[in-house]
Design an enzyme around this catalytic site. Sequence first.
Site, PDB file in Angstrom:
ATOM      1  CB  SER A  44      21.130 -39.637   8.175  1.00 10.37           C
ATOM      2  OG  SER A  44      22.066 -40.631   8.538  1.00 10.37           O
ATOM      3  NE  ARG A  75      31.538  -6.758  46.166  1.00 12.35           N
ATOM      4  CZ  ARG A  75      30.873  -5.696  46.628  1.00 12.35           C
ATOM      5  NH1 ARG A  75      29.659  -5.815  47.127  1.00 12.35           N
ATOM      6  NH2 ARG A  75      31.432  -4.504  46.600  1.00 12.35           N
TER       7      ARG A  75
END
Length: 451
Positions: free
Chosen positions: A279, A318
Amino acid sequence: MALNSPTRIYDPLFATPEIAAVFSGRGQVEQMLRFEWALAVALEEACVIPVGVSKAIEAVTVDTLDLDEIALGAVNAGNLAIPFISSLKSYVLEHSPSLVEYIHWGATSQDVLDTAKVLQARETIRLLQIDLDGISDELVVLVQKHALTLLPGRTWLQHGPPVTWGLKLAGWLDALQRHRVRLKEASARCIVLQFGGAVGTLAALGELGPPVTRRLAHALDLPEPSMPWHTHRDRFAELATTLGLLAGTLGKIGRDFSLLMQTEIAEVLEPAGENRGTSSTMPHKRNPVYSSILLATAVRVPGLVSTMLSAMVQEHERGLGGWQAEWETLDELFRLTAGSLRAARHVVSDCAVNEDLMRQHLAAIGGVALSEAVSFALARKIGRSPAHRLLAQVTRAALDHRLTLREALLKSTEVCNQLSVEEIDLALDPGRYLGSTSTFIANVIAAEERG
């Protein structure tokens, strides 16, 4: 734009160096170059274009091309293939001007982009399989070592009857075995060539479309599909869902492990190391860093899978928008899943197991979690429902008066009229209430040995 770099700032945390390289700008362009070279080889062999084009392309490397220019060119072109081919032709024009017109002959942008993605996916699946095999091997060792290491079973986050650490690990291994099969099967279906030309007919090649396709597939060592699949995206969607399932299982592993690593439980700990899990302000912390990766990935991946499924609905020959939505999404799925799997390997291979605390927690709140064992011992004497009601009363009494379950049972005349002290003690022995644990573990180990 630093597109030559394979690393984004969070890649070391959420990806692996190998996968980050595969899906970097360099990695993609390398596979696009590979497609164009293989296409030229196929066309030369079919006598469609003059010999020499493939060698001209082979002389081009990623470092030869300006990746930033290609990326910026996509802004106007709508995809990377158009500026990539332009850049490739510019190089060949300078060195072999008579051959430049034969580059990309008969193909379309989607052919090069999809096949490049397939080649990236193939390499990534190979790397995933290595890590899956590795974590499976490590789990086999731990399952066998901890086959009888007792700890509380937990349902709805509350204590239930005992299980073993080996059984929990066997559950992880069992799931990963299924993922290995899924990944292999998905790879067989989905890792195929894309080559269809403008609208999926290869009309520019006339009658030579099929033989060129076969030669192209052979050059890339890819299976040849029955037909092009420009707007049929189930293959990529299947890869996405397969990765999503794997990420979900890895998230479950992270959830289990992080819960067992809570300060008040501390039955397992992630591997220790310099600055790992620390921490910025609390010196005592040992945070579940690897588990956080598994969990964060499991949160992020479902949305990406949903995008891939939504992108399947594409227009005619497409896609407009759906195809484009896939590009970074599938990359990210591979990156995240690979990173999560690598983190899981770290968790499994180097975790610390506190067997004493596991055993101590079996006796938490007076050992009432073994009430089911006593209930079934009583059921053989007085029936299932009466036994259940009686044990519910005894358990409540134990909790209300801060007695152990054994003490509360011995105070109950109704219980003692049916069970001897020895029978009560046998029922309260957690090691005797493991059911078919050994068989289940043996089944999973046997499946692993069969491969």
